[in-house]
Structures are given as structure tokens and as C-alpha cells.
Design a protein around this motif. Structure first.
Motif, PDB file in Angstrom:
ATOM      1  N   SER A  14      65.771 -80.384 -14.796  1.00  0.00           N
ATOM      2  CA  SER A  14      65.499 -78.951 -14.688  1.00  0.00           C
ATOM      3  C   SER A  14      65.950 -78.435 -13.329  1.00  0.00           C
ATOM      4  O   SER A  14      65.848 -79.134 -12.317  1.00  0.00           O
ATOM      5  N   LYS A  15      66.437 -77.218 -13.298  1.00  0.00           N
ATOM      6  CA  LYS A  15      66.834 -76.582 -12.043  1.00  0.00           C
ATOM      7  C   LYS A  15      65.637 -75.966 -11.325  1.00  0.00           C
ATOM      8  O   LYS A  15      65.773 -75.427 -10.231  1.00  0.00           O
ATOM      9  N   ILE A  16      64.459 -76.059 -11.944  1.00  0.00           N
ATOM     10  CA  ILE A  16      63.228 -75.514 -11.368  1.00  0.00           C
ATOM     11  C   ILE A  16      62.394 -76.675 -10.827  1.00  0.00           C
ATOM     12  O   ILE A  16      62.037 -77.590 -11.574  1.00  0.00           O
ATOM     13  N   SER A  17      62.104 -76.641  -9.534  1.00  0.00           N
ATOM     14  CA  SER A  17      61.346 -77.736  -8.921  1.00  0.00           C
ATOM     15  C   SER A  17      60.128 -77.247  -8.145  1.00  0.00           C
ATOM     16  O   SER A  17      59.429 -78.048  -7.534  1.00  0.00           O
ATOM     17  N   THR A  18      59.860 -75.954  -8.165  1.00  0.00           N
ATOM     18  CA  THR A  18      58.763 -75.391  -7.379  1.00  0.00           C
ATOM     19  C   THR A  18      57.432 -75.491  -8.112  1.00  0.00           C
ATOM     20  O   THR A  18      57.381 -75.569  -9.340  1.00  0.00           O
ATOM     21  N   GLU A  19      56.336 -75.462  -7.337  1.00  0.00           N
ATOM     22  CA  GLU A  19      54.998 -75.528  -7.907  1.00  0.00           C
ATOM     23  C   GLU A  19      54.629 -74.241  -8.618  1.00  0.00           C
ATOM     24  O   GLU A  19      53.906 -74.246  -9.619  1.00  0.00           O
ATOM     25  N   HIS A  20      55.133 -73.111  -8.094  1.00  0.00           N
ATOM     26  CA  HIS A  20      54.829 -71.812  -8.673  1.00  0.00           C
ATOM     27  C   HIS A  20      56.059 -71.237  -9.370  1.00  0.00           C
ATOM     28  O   HIS A  20      57.192 -71.652  -9.130  1.00  0.00           O
ATOM     29  N   VAL A  21      55.828 -70.246 -10.222  1.00  0.00           N
ATOM     30  CA  VAL A  21      56.908 -69.617 -10.982  1.00  0.00           C
ATOM     31  C   VAL A  21      57.828 -68.838 -10.046  1.00  0.00           C
ATOM     32  O   VAL A  21      57.372 -68.109  -9.163  1.00  0.00           O
ATOM     33  N   ALA A  23      61.514 -66.358  -9.430  1.00  0.00           N
ATOM     34  CA  ALA A  23      62.221 -65.227 -10.042  1.00  0.00           C
ATOM     35  C   ALA A  23      63.317 -65.709 -10.986  1.00  0.00           C
ATOM     36  O   ALA A  23      63.482 -65.184 -12.084  1.00  0.00           O
ATOM     37  N   ARG A  24      64.068 -66.729 -10.578  1.00  0.00           N
ATOM     38  CA  ARG A  24      65.164 -67.176 -11.456  1.00  0.00           C
ATOM     39  C   ARG A  24      64.622 -67.862 -12.707  1.00  0.00           C
ATOM     40  O   ARG A  24      65.261 -67.865 -13.755  1.00  0.00           O
ATOM     41  N   GLU A  25      63.430 -68.442 -12.600  1.00  0.00           N
ATOM     42  CA  GLU A  25      62.787 -69.012 -13.785  1.00  0.00           C
ATOM     43  C   GLU A  25      62.474 -67.905 -14.783  1.00  0.00           C
ATOM     44  O   GLU A  25      62.705 -68.048 -15.988  1.00  0.00           O
ATOM     45  N   LYS A  26      61.955 -66.782 -14.288  1.00  0.00           N
ATOM     46  CA  LYS A  26      61.633 -65.657 -15.163  1.00  0.00           C
ATOM     47  C   LYS A  26      62.892 -65.079 -15.802  1.00  0.00           C
ATOM     48  O   LYS A  26      62.959 -64.901 -17.027  1.00  0.00           O
ATOM     49  N   TRP A  27      63.891 -64.811 -14.969  1.00  0.00           N
ATOM     50  CA  TRP A  27      65.067 -64.085 -15.454  1.00  0.00           C
ATOM     51  C   TRP A  27      66.004 -64.951 -16.284  1.00  0.00           C
ATOM     52  O   TRP A  27      66.534 -64.501 -17.304  1.00  0.00           O
ATOM     53  N   LEU A  28      66.222 -66.194 -15.852  1.00  0.00           N
ATOM     54  CA  LEU A  28      67.163 -67.060 -16.564  1.00  0.00           C
ATOM     55  C   LEU A  28      66.491 -67.880 -17.660  1.00  0.00           C
ATOM     56  O   LEU A  28      67.030 -68.016 -18.754  1.00  0.00           O
ATOM     57  N   GLY A  29      65.321 -68.431 -17.361  1.00  0.00           N
ATOM     58  CA  GLY A  29      64.661 -69.301 -18.325  1.00  0.00           C
ATOM     59  C   GLY A  29      63.917 -68.577 -19.426  1.00  0.00           C
ATOM     60  O   GLY A  29      63.912 -69.017 -20.578  1.00  0.00           O
ATOM     61  N   TYR A  30      63.285 -67.449 -19.079  1.00  0.00           N
ATOM     62  CA  TYR A  30      62.415 -66.769 -20.048  1.00  0.00           C
ATOM     63  C   TYR A  30      62.965 -65.451 -20.577  1.00  0.00           C
ATOM     64  O   TYR A  30      62.500 -64.981 -21.598  1.00  0.00           O
ATOM     65  N   LEU A  31      63.942 -64.882 -19.895  1.00  0.00           N
ATOM     66  CA  LEU A  31      64.525 -63.621 -20.367  1.00  0.00           C
ATOM     67  C   LEU A  31      65.909 -63.843 -20.979  1.00  0.00           C
ATOM     68  O   LEU A  31      66.102 -63.598 -22.168  1.00  0.00           O
ATOM     69  N   LEU A  32      66.841 -64.333 -20.186  1.00  0.00           N
ATOM     70  CA  LEU A  32      68.218 -64.473 -20.673  1.00  0.00           C
ATOM     71  C   LEU A  32      68.403 -65.702 -21.567  1.00  0.00           C
ATOM     72  O   LEU A  32      69.064 -65.640 -22.604  1.00  0.00           O
ATOM     73  N   GLY A  33      67.801 -66.825 -21.190  1.00  0.00           N
ATOM     74  CA  GLY A  33      67.995 -68.069 -21.931  1.00  0.00           C
ATOM     75  C   GLY A  33      67.700 -67.984 -23.420  1.00  0.00           C
ATOM     76  O   GLY A  33      68.529 -68.369 -24.248  1.00  0.00           O
ATOM     77  N   PRO A  34      66.519 -67.473 -23.800  1.00  0.00           N
ATOM     78  CA  PRO A  34      66.203 -67.423 -25.235  1.00  0.00           C
ATOM     79  C   PRO A  34      66.953 -66.345 -26.002  1.00  0.00           C
ATOM     80  O   PRO A  34      66.854 -66.291 -27.232  1.00  0.00           O
ATOM     81  N   PHE A 224      66.368 -73.829 -16.909  1.00  0.00           N
ATOM     82  CA  PHE A 224      65.602 -72.975 -16.011  1.00  0.00           C
ATOM     83  C   PHE A 224      64.166 -72.748 -16.479  1.00  0.00           C
ATOM     84  O   PHE A 224      63.592 -71.684 -16.278  1.00  0.00           O
ATOM     85  N   THR A 225      63.589 -73.771 -17.107  1.00  0.00           N
ATOM     86  CA  THR A 225      62.160 -73.781 -17.413  1.00  0.00           C
ATOM     87  C   THR A 225      61.580 -75.102 -16.924  1.00  0.00           C
ATOM     88  O   THR A 225      62.318 -76.043 -16.624  1.00  0.00           O
ATOM     89  N   LYS A 226      60.241 -75.172 -16.853  1.00  0.00           N
ATOM     90  CA  LYS A 226      59.584 -76.382 -16.357  1.00  0.00           C
ATOM     91  C   LYS A 226      58.198 -76.483 -16.982  1.00  0.00           C
ATOM     92  O   LYS A 226      57.458 -75.505 -17.034  1.00  0.00           O
ATOM     93  N   GLU A 227      57.844 -77.662 -17.470  1.00  0.00           N
ATOM     94  CA  GLU A 227      56.529 -77.904 -18.080  1.00  0.00           C
ATOM     95  C   GLU A 227      55.559 -78.455 -17.035  1.00  0.00           C
ATOM     96  O   GLU A 227      55.268 -79.646 -16.997  1.00  0.00           O
ATOM     97  N   ARG A 228      55.017 -77.599 -16.202  1.00  0.00           N
ATOM     98  CA  ARG A 228      54.110 -78.061 -15.148  1.00  0.00           C
ATOM     99  C   ARG A 228      52.819 -78.664 -15.718  1.00  0.00           C
ATOM    100  O   ARG A 228      52.300 -79.634 -15.180  1.00  0.00           O
TER     101      ARG A 228
END
Length: 488
Positions: A14-21, A23-34, A224-228
Motif C-alpha cells: 500500500s502507498k498509505i503508511s500513516t497512522e491517520h487518514v 488527503a491522498r487516501e481520501k481522494w485517490l483511494g476512496y473517491l477516484l479509485g472506486p 491508496f487504501t489501508k486496513e488499519r
């Protein structure tokens, strides 16, 4: 099951490695990706039945029984594969989580099976019927089941923080609204449908492009998503396989889970009938066949409230509660639908009623998955284990089964009322005049049924009070995990 070693490859991380959500996770993983898969599904939800009735002209096959029986039987198969997929997800162990890895597999499958849906050969009616049945189940019972199960679990498994999770739920829903409320509802009736009519070649070309588009965008959602939630449970040693029977018992003996399933069943029934009848309503009741204006006007009025909802719904939900805002919304939903039902051929009244109705539907559209995530956390607090895959499989069974059942029922009502499909005359698509019986069936499907479901949903929500102490339960889950020696 997905193998953990395979996902140790750096290219699959995953390109997301942060503990918190982020901006790119929101825009790429949850908005544009699906967006690619959701666009394809939105077009199919609105127009696949039109392709079957108007382009392939299958309305009269088996005396009208084929388009009634086939969708329902297909959804039985779909229900079985959803349960199997839920079982598999709950037993998947990889460094990338348990649901995300299946997004990777779904990407090419969506593209291939989406094309197969429309490339029905020009052979005998028997050949066409077999192709339709096989391709339909390859897409819905296999490819889209894999995508939809994993995609829908991204919000519940993203993070425990209810505020950040709620934000992701909104972004996730914006993707759906963009596809169904803007492109499919506005661009298609105004531009695309008048261009392709009932020309099979143009339908195949269009749907091939949309199917192929789903591949790279679904990969974007994967990266651009992550299963924390899953990863923290794996780190704490609590993400172990729970017997299937134990998971099923936990789900079907919990009042909140049962309530949210009933809620979703009622909502989906109304929405599916409305969606499948939309094109017919605009073509034969409110407007004229593919006039490029009627459906656009209805959709614009539906799109404006959805745009407003991006900024308004979550602040209201945080202040008054997700359940309370949704309950109030469904009261407006029923009122708006009743206005439309009384005056189905009056454009001005219809637009006013649709505006009121869609304002009322905003909370459900944007916060449902956050409410569902609260129920999953409540289940973990109550049982000591998570049942995400199995719980989501039941949710998906409702979603997909009702599409088939509602489509079959609507097709049966159309055939029984005497629906007549359009014909190509001298290269031009010509629509037949429909009887009052046909128009009545279409009107009830588009505006009548949701008046009834809106009232039922408002009553059901009175009893869905899961969020009132969810913060306390999440704190207890964290304490329990730390006692077991895990770390966040």
C-alpha cells in the motif's frame, strides 16, 4: 485464500503508511479509485435491462418468463458466492490485510466480464439466452462480488476513529454519486442514449470502454487504501479464524445487526425498483422516448441535493447523530415521493417532489456505511472477534439479490401489462405507445413504492441506537487488545 508471502513484494505494498487518514487516501483511494467499477455498475443498474428488453428483445422469450426467472435464479447463485467470499475474506491473512488483496484480483475480472455482458452473439435465441445467463453470472456472481465485498469493507476496516471513518464514508459515497448522479443520470440520457439508440454495435463499443476503464482505477483503490483495523488486530494476535457457525450465530442473534439488515433490505427494494423503472418512466410517462431532456431534468434535481450533501450531512450527523439525521431525512423522503406519485405527468410538480425527496435521502446516502461500521465495532465488543467478511456477505446478498428479484418482478409486471419494445424503422429507433396499465406499473415503480419504504425506514431507525455508546465500546476493545499484549 490469499497467501501472505505473495504480498511481501514491494510492488504490492500500500502507498498509505500513516497512522491517520491522509488527503491522498481520501481522494485517490476512496473517491477516484472506486469510480471505474462504480460507473460500470451504475450504467448496468440503469441500462442493462434496457439492453435486454430493447436491443436484444428478450421480453417475449419463454412467453415473457425468461426475464422474470433468470435474474432471480442468478441472484441465488450470487448469494452463494457472496457467502463463500465472506468466508474467504475472514480467513485471508496477508501483510496488506484481508479484504484489500481481493481488490487486486477484481480489477482484470471486472474488465473482462463487463465486456462479455454485451458481446452477445447474433445466433439463435437459445445461444443468446445461454450467453446472457453465463455472462451475467460471471460478472455479478464472480467479478463484481469479489470487488464489492472488498470495496465495501474498506471504510469499516480503514480506522477506528469514528470522525475519520465518517469522512471516508462521505468520500466513498461521493464516488457513487458522481457516477450514478452525474454521469449516468445526466450525460447518458442527454448525450449517450440518443446517439446509440438500439444499435448493438454502439452498445458494445461503449460498454467495452467503460469495462476497461475499471481496471486501472480499481488498482488505484488498492494502492491508496489501508486496513488499519485488521492490521492492528493481527499485531495483537486477535485476528484468528473463528468458526463459520459461530460467526453466523453472532450476526443473527444481535439486534443491531438484524435491524440494519432489515433497514437495508427495505431501502434496497425501493431503490432497485426505482432504478430499473427510471428510463421507462421518463420515456413513457413524464416525457417521450429518449428525448434527452426529461431524464436529465429529473437527474439534475436529484444531483443538486447530493452536491449540497457533501458539505451539510456530516456536520449535521456529528451534531445530532447519524441515526437521528437519517430518520428525519426519511420523513422528507416519503413526503417528496408522495407529491410525485400524485402528479406523475406534471414536470414542475415532479421536480419539486424529487427535490424534497432527494434532500431527505441525503443522510442515508452519505452516512450508512459509517453506521454499519459502528455495528461491526459493536459486534466485536460483544463477541470478542470480528465478523467483517461474513457480515458484509449478508449485506451484499441483500444488495445483489434484490437487484435480481426486483428486476424480475418489474419485468413480469411490464410483460403482464403488455409492454411493447421499440423497433428500428428505416435506421431510426421508433418507440411504441404504451397502455395505461403499463404506465401505471412504471409510475408505481418509480415514485410510488418509495413512499411506502420511506415510512417503514423512519420507523425502523427509531430502534437503531448503536452509536449512543460506541465510543465507550471502542475504548474497551482497545483495552482488551492491550491486555492481550498487542499494540496499536
Amino acid at each position: 485464500m490469499a497467501k501472505g508471502k505473495f504480498f511481501n513484494n514491494r510492488l504490492l505494498k500500500s502507498k498509505i503508511s500513516t497512522e491517520h487518514v491522509t488527503a491522498r487516501e481520501k481522494w485517490l483511494g476512496y473517491l477516484l479509485g472506486p469510480a471505474g467499477a462504480l460507473l460500470l455498475n451504475a450504467v448496468l443498474a440503469t441500462y442493462l435491462n434496457v439492453y435486454y428488453t430493447d436491443v436484444l428483445k428478450l421480453t417475449t422469450v419463454w412467453g415473457g418468463a425468461f426475464l422474470v426467472v433468470f435474474p432471480i435464479v442468478s441472484k441465488i447463485i450470487d448469494a452463494i458466492t457472496n457467502v463463500a467470499m465472506g468466508y474467504i475474506i475472514d480467513r485471508t491473512r496477508t501483510p496488506e490485510g484481508k479484504a484489500r488483496p481481493w481488490l487486486l484480483l477484481s480489477a482484470p475480472l471486472l474488465a473482462i466480464t463487463g465486456i462479455l455482458l454485451f458481446t452477445v452473439p447474433n445466433g439463435s435465441q437459445t445461444v443468446q439466452v445461454i450467453w446472457v445467463m453465463v455472462s451475467y453470472n460471471l460478472f455479478y456472481s464472480f467479478a463484481y462480488t469479489i470487488f464489492n465485498m472488498s470495496h465495501n469493507l474498506m471504510v469499516p476496516l480503514s480506522i477506528r476513529d469514528t470522525q475519520q471513518r465518517g469522512g471516508l464514508s462521505v468520500f466513498n459515497q461521493i464516488a457513487t454519486i458522481m457516477m450514478s448522479g452525474i454521469l449516468v443520470a445526466l450525460v447518458f440520457p442527454m448525450v449517450i442514449m440518443p446517439m446509440i439508440g438500439v444499435d448493438k454495435g454502439k452498445w458494445i463499443a461503449l460498454m467495452s470502454v467503460l469495462s476497461i476503464l475499471a481496471l486501472p482505477l480499481t488498482l488505484l483503490e488498492y494502492y491508496f487504501t489501508k486496513e488499519r483495523v485488521t492490521l492492528e488486530n493481527q499485531a495483537a494476535g486477535v485476528e484468528s479464524a473463528v468458526p463459520f457457525r459461530q460467526q453466523m450465530k453472532a450476526i443473527f442473534t444481535d439486534k443491531y445487526m438484524l435491524l440494519i439488515y432489515i433497514y437495508f433490505l427495505v431501502y434496497t427494494t425501493g431503490s432497485c425498483i426505482k432504478n430499473v423503472s427510471l428510463v421507462y418512466f421518463c420515456n413513457y410517462v413524464l416525457g417521450t422516448y429518449n428525448d434527452g431532456i426529461t431524464q436529465t431534468m429529473i437527474s439534475v434535481i436529484g444531483g443538486i441535493p447530493m452536491g449540497i450533501g457533501i458539505f451539510a450531512v456530516w456536520p449535521l450527523a456529528k451534531r445530532f447523530g447519524k441515526r437521528n439525521v437519517t430518520l428525519a431525512g426519511f420523513i422528507l423522503y416519503a413526503i417528496g415521493g408522495a407529491i410525485c406519485w400524485m402528479f406523475p405527468t406534471n414536470m414542475v410538480v415532479m421536480l419539486v417532489g424529487q427535490f424534497i425527496k432527494n434532500i431527505g435521502g441525503l443522510p442515508c446516502a452519505y452516512v450508512f456505511m459509517a453506521l454499519f461500521a459502528d455495528v461491526l465495532d459493536h459486534m466485536e465488543w460483544k463477541t470478542g472477534f470480528r465478523s467483517d467478511g461474513i457480515a458484509m456477505s449478508v449485506y451484499n446478498i441483500i444488495a445483489v439479490a434484490m437487484v435480481g428479484i426486483c428486476t424480475g418482478i418489474f419485468n413480469g409486471l411490464l410483460a403482464g401489462a403488455g409492454y411493447v419494445a421499440p423497433e428500428i424503422v428505416n435506421g431510426v429507433t421508433v418507440a411504441a405507445a404504451q397502455t395505461e396499465a403499463v404506465k401505471s406499473v412504471i409510475t408505481f415503480g418509480f415514485v410510488g413504492l418509495e413512499v411506502i419504504t420511506g415510512v417503514i425506514l423512519a420507523v425502523l431507525l427509531i430502534f437503531l441506537s448503536v452509536e449512543k455508546d460506541i465510543g465507550k465500546k471502542q475504548t474497551e476493545i482497545k483495552a482488551r487488545r492491550e491486555r492481550n499484549g498487542g499494540s496499536v
